[in-house]
Design a protein around this motif. Structure first.
Motif, short mmCIF file in Angstrom:
data_model
loop_
_atom_site.label_atom_id
_atom_site.label_comp_id
_atom_site.label_asym_id
_atom_site.label_seq_id
_atom_site.Cartn_x
_atom_site.Cartn_y
_atom_site.Cartn_z
N LEU A 1 0.84 -1.21 0.00
CA LEU A 1 0.00 0.00 0.00
C LEU A 1 0.87 1.25 0.00
O LEU A 1 0.53 2.27 -0.58
CB LEU A 1 -0.93 0.02 1.22
N ASP A 2 2.02 1.14 0.65
CA ASP A 2 2.92 2.28 0.75
C ASP A 2 3.65 2.59 -0.56
O ASP A 2 3.73 3.73 -0.98
CB ASP A 2 3.97 2.00 1.83
N PHE A 3 4.19 1.53 -1.17
CA PHE A 3 5.11 1.77 -2.28
C PHE A 3 4.73 1.17 -3.64
O PHE A 3 5.28 1.56 -4.65
CB PHE A 3 6.51 1.23 -1.93
N HIS A 4 3.83 0.20 -3.62
CA HIS A 4 3.60 -0.54 -4.86
C HIS A 4 2.72 0.23 -5.85
O HIS A 4 1.80 0.93 -5.46
CB HIS A 4 2.94 -1.88 -4.51
N GLU A 5 3.06 0.06 -7.12
CA GLU A 5 2.19 0.61 -8.16
C GLU A 5 1.29 -0.53 -8.64
O GLU A 5 1.77 -1.52 -9.18
CB GLU A 5 3.03 1.14 -9.31
N PHE A 6 -0.01 -0.38 -8.40
CA PHE A 6 -0.95 -1.44 -8.77
C PHE A 6 -1.42 -1.26 -10.20
O PHE A 6 -1.60 -0.13 -10.65
CB PHE A 6 -2.18 -1.39 -7.86
N THR A 7 -1.63 -2.40 -10.87
CA THR A 7 -2.28 -2.30 -12.18
C THR A 7 -3.72 -2.73 -11.99
O THR A 7 -4.03 -3.49 -11.07
CB THR A 7 -1.63 -3.24 -13.23
N MET A 8 -4.59 -2.24 -12.84
CA MET A 8 -6.02 -2.60 -12.75
C MET A 8 -6.18 -4.12 -12.91
O MET A 8 -7.00 -4.74 -12.26
CB MET A 8 -6.81 -1.89 -13.85
N GLU A 9 -5.35 -4.67 -13.77
CA GLU A 9 -5.42 -6.10 -14.04
C GLU A 9 -5.12 -6.91 -12.77
O GLU A 9 -5.80 -7.90 -12.47
CB GLU A 9 -4.37 -6.40 -15.12
N GLU A 10 -4.12 -6.44 -12.04
CA GLU A 10 -3.72 -7.10 -10.78
C GLU A 10 -4.88 -7.05 -9.77
O GLU A 10 -5.22 -8.06 -9.14
CB GLU A 10 -2.52 -6.33 -10.24
N VAL A 11 -5.50 -5.86 -9.67
CA VAL A 11 -6.62 -5.70 -8.74
C VAL A 11 -7.77 -6.62 -9.15
O VAL A 11 -8.35 -7.31 -8.30
CB VAL A 11 -7.09 -4.21 -8.72
N ASP A 12 -8.06 -6.66 -10.45
CA ASP A 12 -9.14 -7.53 -10.93
C ASP A 12 -8.88 -8.98 -10.58
O ASP A 12 -9.77 -9.71 -10.17
CB ASP A 12 -9.30 -7.40 -12.46
N ARG A 13 -7.62 -9.40 -10.72
CA ARG A 13 -7.27 -10.78 -10.42
C ARG A 13 -7.52 -11.09 -8.95
O ARG A 13 -8.10 -12.11 -8.61
CB ARG A 13 -5.79 -11.01 -10.78
N TYR A 14 -7.09 -10.18 -8.08
CA TYR A 14 -7.29 -10.40 -6.65
C TYR A 14 -8.79 -10.47 -6.30
O TYR A 14 -9.21 -11.31 -5.52
CB TYR A 14 -6.65 -9.26 -5.83
N PHE A 15 -9.56 -9.56 -6.90
CA PHE A 15 -10.98 -9.51 -6.55
C PHE A 15 -11.75 -10.68 -7.13
O PHE A 15 -12.67 -11.20 -6.50
CB PHE A 15 -11.59 -8.17 -6.99
N GLU A 16 -11.38 -11.09 -8.34
CA GLU A 16 -12.13 -12.18 -8.96
C GLU A 16 -11.85 -13.52 -8.30
O GLU A 16 -12.67 -14.43 -8.34
CB GLU A 16 -11.83 -12.22 -10.46
N ASN A 17 -10.68 -13.66 -7.67
CA ASN A 17 -10.36 -14.93 -7.01
C ASN A 17 -10.53 -14.86 -5.50
O ASN A 17 -10.09 -15.77 -4.79
CB ASN A 17 -8.90 -15.32 -7.34
N SER A 18 -11.15 -13.80 -5.03
CA SER A 18 -11.26 -13.64 -3.58
C SER A 18 -12.35 -14.54 -3.00
O SER A 18 -13.36 -14.83 -3.64
CB SER A 18 -11.60 -12.18 -3.27
#
Lengths: 179, 399
Positions: free
Chosen positions: A93-110
């Motif tokens: 949360l502090d340093f990482h640059e998130f991609t939308m694709e990465e977020v989608d992957r986390y949410f879809e497999n949550s």
């Protein structure tokens, strides 16, 4: 009467629900005139100014604010999934640059998929993008490109909230056990 | 038999939900509701409530104590999302039931049509119950493991590992075995076999009504497969790596897990709702001016009909013809027209100018064109007209 420098920008941005960040020029003017602004917002609009080292924002008594809840759920699930993935979520949360694709992957497999699907701002890729754009407008994230974003210091408001909730729940639990 | 109407029972459940919930909690905790607990729960609501609980078949006596009937117990489990974790052995029994029914369906294809349809329906019910149990168990296991991760009780790491190992050994691994489609003995594997069979039979079975039953079963199994795949993914991603996951602990994550239990019941940071009316709106000055100006208009406003303003000028041919004849010869006819009009009007309209030029067609006048290309420019309100310099003289009359 002489107003502090950047007065108009400070008032405009804070009143639109935006976080002011310490790396912005007008933040210094706000910090230097903290007493004035605390009184100004209290007397003029009955709003509390919260000024931290890294960010400032206005607190509202309006409890019907869904945006805060949606952002809290978003960060909560993202933190949970990052941890599950074996990553240090605070560092991310502090340093990482998130991609939308990465977020989608986390949410879809949550495993919180039921909660995600029942929330209209999180349920699909488009809604999540709209939420992230809303967060960018309020300075909670900064969009580096159309599909990349990083969190600003403002995310700490939500992290503090989680911390306080945990402490409160642990105190309740201890009280129940003692009884 | 229950005499009461279904709606009456539901109203009772609605009005006395706390009583039913307390009974449910005692039953969940102790496996039975003792007479003392039962009396204690009911005493606040008068003697009539005990009769109603019995009449509506919510509880039944077991010796001197009571228990909640299964249908209500399951409903309360569902409503409160408080499922008791089931040992996978309990779930695995569905494999036996499904296998047996499947075998009977295959062997009895040529037998009575009604019994075949009934068997297909029963198989479908068994599948439904199986998926339901798997989902409930996975949900409960998720909650248990999230509790471990959240560790609100702050138990020691050693105890956490012990608990996690217990869940893994007795619940998670066996459930994974049941769901593992690659395992020949798994229930999921058996369901794939049933699905393939149902797919063939829905197309080639001779009797249409049986074909329809196979069709329904096949559609149900496709959905079942999707649901089980989702549960299997949760097991693989979240439950099996439990030991690894509980190694790290964070107060913030504890808070998030607690929050996500029911995010709509916790008050989140009260952020300011962005107001639409900005204190420093860019057009504020104009808006304020507009607002005040609307009250400044004190004079009565009179609206006149548009036609009242109509220009009633009508070209008086005879008048202008006599004037022209008085001034003949005129070297620049069009310029003369302009001069004439300028006497009466400040601005010359094109229409009036053209009306004047009509004098040219009078037979009493002779028109002479300029030898060179001499032109005059006429300015009207709407146009700029370039015309030749025409000389007008009295026409010669032949006698």
């Amino acid at each position: 009467m002489v107003y502090p420098p950047h007065h108009r920008q400070i008032v405009e941005e804070l009143m639109s629900g935006k976080f002011l960040l310490s790396n912005e020029e007008h933040f210094n003017s706000l910090r230097e005139n903290e007493a004035f602004y605390t009184e100004f917002f209290k007397v003029s609009f009955d709003l509390d100014l919260h000024l931290k080292t890294e960010y400032a924002f206005l607190l509202s008594k309006e409890t019907q604010e869904n945006f805060s809840r949606d952002v809290s759920i978003f960060i909560a699930i993202l933190s949970y999934e990052l941890d599950k993935d074996g990553r240090n979520f605070m560092e991310a949360l502090d340093f990482h640059e998130f991609t939308m694709e990465e977020v989608d992957r986390y949410f879809e497999n949550s495993s919180f998929i039921d909660l995600i699907e029942s929330n209209k701002t999180l349920r699909d890729q488009d809604s999540r993008r709209t939420l992230i754009n809303g967060m960018a407008r309020r300075n909670i994230v900064v969009k580096n490109f159309e599909d990349r974003f990083s969190f600003t210091e403002a995310y700490k408001v939500f992290v503090d909230f989680a911390k306080e909730l945990a402490i409160k729940r642990m105190a309740q639990d201890t009280a129940v056990n003692q009884n | 038999m229950i005499k009461a109407e279904p709606r009456t029972i539901l109203t009772f459940l609605y009005n006395y939900f706390e009583v039913v919930r307390d009974l449910f909690e005692f039953q969940t905790h102790d496996g039975i509701i003792t007479r003392e607990d039962f009396d204690h729960i009911c005493q606040k609501h008068g003697p009539n409530i005990k009769n109603r609980l019995r009449e509506y078949r919510i509880i039944r006596p077991v010796g001197s104590d009571y228990e909640m009937r299964d249908v209500y117990f399951k409903m309360m489990e569902f409503l409160l999302l408080e499922f008791k974790p089931l040992l996978p052995e309990t779930i695995e029994k569905y494999k036996g039931a499904i296998t047996e029914l499947f075998l009977k369906i295959r062997k009895g294809e040529a037998a009575d049509r009604d019994i075949l349809q009934e068997r297909i329906k029963n198989l479908s019910r068994q599948v439904r119950e199986f998926v339901d149990l798997v989902e409930r168990n996975a949900f409960r296991l998720l909650n248990e493991t999230r509790d471990l991760k959240s560790n609100i009780d702050r138990i020691e790491y050693k105890d956490k590992v012990h608990k996690a190992s217990f869940w893994i050994e007795y619940y998670i691994l066996p459930l994974n075995k049941i769901l593992d489609v690659n395992h020949s003995e798994s229930v999921t594997n058996k369901l794939v076999e049933v699905s393939e069979y149902a797919n063939r039979r829905r197309l080639d079975f001779a009797d249409e009504s049986v074909r329809l039953e196979f069709e329904k079963l096949y559609i149900q199994l496709i959905q079942t497969n999707t649901d089980l795949l989702r549960q299997s993914k949760i097991l693989t991603n979240e439950l099996l790596p439990l030991l690894e996951r509980i190694r790290t602990e964070s107060l913030i994550l504890t808070g998030w897990i607690e929050f996500l239990r029911n995010p709509y019941k916790v008050e989140t940071p009260p952020l300011l709702k962005g107001s639409r009316t900005m204190v420093y709106a860019k057009d504020m000055l104009y808006k304020v001016r507009e607002f005040f100006e609307q009250f400044q208009q004190n004079e009565a406003i009179v609206f006149e009909d548009d036609t009242a303003d109509f220009d009633k000028w009508i070209f008086d041919r005879d008048l202008f013809k006599s004037r022209l004849q008085e001034q003949l010869p005129v070297n620049d006819f069009f310029n003369w027209c302009v001069k004439m009009l300028a006497k009466d009007f400040k601005e010359i309209e094109t229409e009036k100018f053209f009306a004047m030029t009509g004098l040219l067609f009078d037979e009493d006048l002779s028109i002479e064109f300029p030898k060179k290309n001499e032109r005059t420019t006429i300015m009207t309100t709407m146009s700029k007209i370039s015309v030749p310099k025409l000389k007008v003289e009295p026409a010669l009359k032949i006698r």
